[in-house]
Structure formats: structure tokens, C-alpha cells
Design a protein around this motif. Structure first.
Motif, mmCIF file in Angstrom:
data_model
loop_
_atom_site.group_PDB
_atom_site.id
_atom_site.type_symbol
_atom_site.label_atom_id
_atom_site.label_comp_id
_atom_site.label_asym_id
_atom_site.label_seq_id
_atom_site.Cartn_x
_atom_site.Cartn_y
_atom_site.Cartn_z
ATOM 1 N N ARG A 1 33.195 24.787 10.297
ATOM 2 C CA ARG A 1 33.219 24.289 11.661
ATOM 3 C C ARG A 1 34.497 24.595 12.434
ATOM 4 O O ARG A 1 34.664 24.128 13.559
ATOM 5 N N MET A 2 35.411 25.378 11.886
ATOM 6 C CA MET A 2 36.656 25.647 12.593
ATOM 7 C C MET A 2 36.399 26.336 13.936
ATOM 8 O O MET A 2 37.010 25.977 14.953
ATOM 9 N N THR B 1 38.338 33.424 24.342
ATOM 10 C CA THR B 1 39.564 34.021 23.817
ATOM 11 C C THR B 1 40.686 33.009 23.954
ATOM 12 O O THR B 1 40.956 32.515 25.054
ATOM 13 N N ILE B 2 41.298 32.687 22.829
ATOM 14 C CA ILE B 2 42.455 31.788 22.795
ATOM 15 C C ILE B 2 43.321 32.202 21.611
ATOM 16 O O ILE B 2 42.810 32.544 20.544
ATOM 17 N N SER B 3 44.620 32.179 21.791
ATOM 18 C CA SER B 3 45.533 32.615 20.727
ATOM 19 C C SER B 3 46.487 31.489 20.354
ATOM 20 O O SER B 3 46.645 30.506 21.078
ATOM 21 N N MET C 1 45.822 30.416 14.389
ATOM 22 C CA MET C 1 44.503 31.025 14.440
ATOM 23 C C MET C 1 44.223 31.499 15.855
ATOM 24 O O MET C 1 44.728 30.938 16.837
ATOM 25 N N ASP C 2 43.409 32.541 15.952
ATOM 26 C CA ASP C 2 43.008 33.105 17.234
ATOM 27 C C ASP C 2 41.487 33.190 17.299
ATOM 28 O O ASP C 2 40.811 33.382 16.283
ATOM 29 N N VAL C 3 40.966 33.056 18.496
ATOM 30 C CA VAL C 3 39.593 33.459 18.785
ATOM 31 C C VAL C 3 39.694 34.569 19.810
ATOM 32 O O VAL C 3 40.220 34.371 20.911
ATOM 33 N N TYR D 1 39.840 34.547 13.944
ATOM 34 C CA TYR D 1 40.785 35.227 13.062
ATOM 35 C C TYR D 1 41.845 34.244 12.590
ATOM 36 O O TYR D 1 42.434 33.540 13.423
ATOM 37 N N PRO D 2 42.124 34.143 11.265
ATOM 38 C CA PRO D 2 41.349 34.769 10.189
ATOM 39 C C PRO D 2 40.035 34.052 9.942
ATOM 40 O O PRO D 2 39.970 32.826 10.120
#
Length: 411
Positions: A272-273, A368-370, A398-400, A406-407
Motif C-alpha cells: 500500500r505504499m 509525480t512527487i519526489s 521515495m519518489d513517484v 521508486y524503489p
């Protein structure tokens, strides 16, 4: 397979009973040939169901109000025995004081009653508490009571609220959090719960019960959102929140000690992340800088790597509980993680906080979020500071990116 009760039959079926997926009538018929159908007159549907174990009329001298709040945030699956004992102890209940433990739910049975009240499979109140039992009576409880509250009318019922109002501990069972939002929000029951919270009566919840303990709740009014679809479209129809629209006021119960947070359960077992980062991203308010527009339309809090009024959340794995307590005026709210000695999982808690707002967050557009900060707590000795979000080192950023996490192997 769950192994919460020693007998093979109970070991397989009691978790389903507690979750409301199986009735005691079905349990009694388990393994037997089905009887010939009988045609009987329709019976009226009860307004609510009430079940009690122990003596509900016993004198209780445990305190009706306490100096600091206590919350159990449980991630679903097998229940964590020590978390229930902690709630009882935090309520000031001791042998001789008496105390009432009230479980509320919208569906299901009284399966929590014997588990919390008794000490073993023989249903004794021995001080020698067996594994997979809470032993509440030996700790001072005089009753465990379950209310099944399946409608707005039931949540406004005077008798229901009188039972809840006498509680020394309240626990919200699993099930479907949309029922709790639809049936309980804005009712007398919500006001009763808020009155108890104002007295710092300990409160806990598991799975769906956990989901409604934040300032912001994932209300799941339709289907349960998946990580894949959430990251591909952060506004798709299965992502619903309470309050709706998002607001800094008006959420269901919204315990003050848990302000600015949203919770999610069954965290690693259901991967669920991705959806959780999407949920928290949706809480981030839109902003415009010389470099462009950021955040999510409808968001209400900033993203930041510091401060205690920023968008953030806690994801909790199965068979895991976070024990949250206030420590007095001017002192931080702290938390410790517990699990069962027999757990077969890592039983981790994930503290998730965006350090910067999403750069892309629009309907029908991949998120998109970093630089999303993730801290991981997987031991029962560390104390986490919920107020300033410290006590556990950074696990990873973590990034989307364009809807992909990712990861991907974050757990």
C-alpha cells in the motif's frame, strides 16, 4: 492461516468472527451437513446488537477522566494482545477498580468479548494469561461489551450512547470504514466519542477502525483503492476522504493528538505504499512559486521536512500496533510499536512525510512527487516522537515518477 486461538477450529475462524465475516451461527454449523431449508416468518431487524461478558453492573472506581490521551493504532490481521492490555492499564484499571471495555462496530459479532475478558481457552480469569488471550478480568476489567451499530438511527439511540458513555476504554473493530463514516459521523455517537476523548479515555482501532482515527480519513466509500491506480490518477473515484472536501475542520472524531495525520493498515502485505503516498500528496495544498505550480488541488497542508503541521501519515503492517500517548502539557506525543511474540511477519510501522509538494498532481494524470521521507520502526524498544517526527532514522527517500513508485521493493 491465522493461529490466534489454540483449538484448530477457532484458530481458523475467530479472526473472521472478529472481522464480522462469519456469524456464530455459521461457526456452529461448520463441518456439518446443511439442514433442510425451513420457511419461517420474517423477523424484524434489530436496531442494534449488544453483547456483554462479565458484570456490567459492577461498581467501577477506575478514573472516569485521565490527565493524558492514549491511542492504539493497529494494522489489522491478528490482534496484538499486549496492545489491549496497555489500553486497560492506561485507563487506570487495576485489580479491584473494575472497568468497562466497550467494542464498537457496524457489522460482526461479539467475538472480541471472550478474547479480551478471559485468560485462556478454558475461559478462566487466571492471572496466568495464556498466549493469544488478553486476560482483561485478571487486570481489573469487570466487563467487555460489544455494540454492533449498523445505522444512523442506531448511532443516535440513547441506550447505545449510554453504554458507550460509561466506557473506560473504547475500541473500534475492523470491517468497512465507509460504514463508520456513513452511519456514525454527525450523530450522537460521534459526540459521545468526542466527550470521552476530552476526558482522555483510551481509544483504539484496527484496520477500518484505524482508518477513522486520523485528522484525515481514507473513507473508502466505493472500492478499496489500489496503489497502481492511485498513482496513475490521484483523483480516481475510489480515492475518497473524510472530511469531504478536505478541510482542517469537520473530520470524524479527529483526535487532537493525531492532528495532521492519515493512517493506512495491512500496509506491506497489501503493498500500500504507492496509494498511501498518493493519499498524503492529495492533502498537500497547492502553491505557486517562480518555478511553477505545485501541490494538489483541494489540499490543505504544506509539505515540509520540518514542523508538526505538515501533511504526513502512518502505515501499519498486520499484527502490529502503535501505542500512542500524550505526556503532559508542553511535552511531545510519543509512540512505541508492539507485536505478538509469535508473529511471523516483520510487523513494521512506516512514518511517511513529503518533504516537497508534488510537481504533478491532476485528475487523470499520473502522479509525480519526489523526496518523500519514509521512516521505518520494526522494534519495540524505540520511542518515536510524533510531535516533531523524530526518533527513527530516515529509512529511505521515495519518489513517484509519472505514476511509478521508486524503489518498488520499499519493504
Amino acid at each position: 492461516m491465522y493461529t490466534r486461538f489454540p483449538s484448530p477450529l477457532f484458530a481458523r475462524l475467530f479472526p473472521a468472527l472478529r472481522a464480522g465475516m462469519l456469524s456464530f451461527a455459521a461457526l456452529l454449523c461448520f463441518g456439518h451437513a446443511a439442514a433442510a431449508p425451513k420457511f419461517e416468518a420474517a423477523q424484524p431487524i434489530p436496531l442494534y446488537s449488544y453483547f456483554a461478558t462479565g458484570d456490567v453492573d459492577a461498581e467501577v472506581t477506575a478514573p472516569s477522566s485521565l490527565p493524558t490521551p492514549s491511542y492504539v493504532l493497529m494494522g489489522g490481521g491478528p490482534d496484538v494482545d499486549s496492545a489491549f492490555r496497555w489500553l486497560i492499564q492506561r485507563a487506570g484499571i487495576r485489580p479491584g477498580t473494575g472497568g468497562r471495555f466497550v467494542v464498537i462496530r457496524a457489522t460482526g459479532t461479539e467475538a472480541y468479548n471472550p478474547y479480551i475478558y478471559y485468560s485462556d481457552e478454558a475461559l478462566t480469569t487466571s492471572t496466568n494469561i495464556a498466549d493469544m488471550w488478553v486476560g482483561g478480568a485478571s487486570l481489573g476489567l469487570t466487563s467487555v461489551e460489544t455494540l454492533v451499530i449498523p445505522s444512523i438511527k442506531a448511532a443516535n439511540n440513547a441506550a447505545v450512547n449510554a453504554i458507550v458513555a460509561r466506557a473506560n476504554v473504547v475500541f473500534i473493530a475492523g470491517g468497512d470504514q465507509s460504514d463508520y463514516i456513513r452511519f456514525w459521523k454527525g450523530t450522537a455517537l460521534e459526540q459521545t466519542l468526542k466527550t470521552l476523548m476530552a476526558k482522555n479515555v483510551p481509544l483504539g482501532g484496527t484496520s477500518a477502525g484505524l482508518a477513522v482515527l486520523g485528522q484525515f480519513d481514507y473513507s473508502a466509500l466505493y472500492k478499496s483503492a489500489t496503489s497502481e491506480l492511485a498513482m496513475l490518477d490521484p483523483y480516481y473515484k475510489d480515492i475518497t476522504f473524510d472530511p469531504n472536501p478536505l478541510s482542517l475542520q469537520g473530520g470524524f472524531i479527529a483526535p487532537p493528538a493525531l492532528a495532521s495525520m492519515i493512517f493506512d493498515s495491512h500496509f506491506d502485505s497489501r503493498d500500500r505504499m504507492g496509494r498511501f503516498i498518493t493519499f498524503i500528496s492529495r492533502i498537500v495544498a497547492p502553491s505557486t512559486t517562480p518555478g511553477g505550480s505545485f501541490g494538489c488541488a483541494g489540499g490543505v497542508l504544506p509539505a515540509s521536512a520540518s514542523g508538526n503541521s505538515t501533511a504526513r501519515g502512518i502505515g501499519i503492517s498486520v499484527e502490529t500496533a502503535l501505542l500512542v500517548q500524550g505526556n503532559g502539557s508542553g511535552k511531545p506525543v510519543t509512540a512505541k510499536r508492539v507485536t505478538n511474540d509469535t508473529t511471523s511477519t516483520e510487523s513494521a510501522v512506516y512514518f511517511v512525510r513529503p518533504s516537497v509538494p508534488p510537481s504533478v498532481c491532476s485528475p487523470k494524470t499520473p502522479l509525480t512527487i519526489s523526496n518523500v521521507e519514509v521512516r521505518k520502526l520494526a522494534d519495540s524498544n524505540t520511542v518515536f516522537n510524533l510531535t516533531d517526527w523524530t526518533g527513527v532514522p530516515l529509512y529511505q527517500h521515495m519518489d513517484v515518477t509519472s505514476g511509478l513508485l521508486y524503489p518498488a521493493d520499499w519493504y
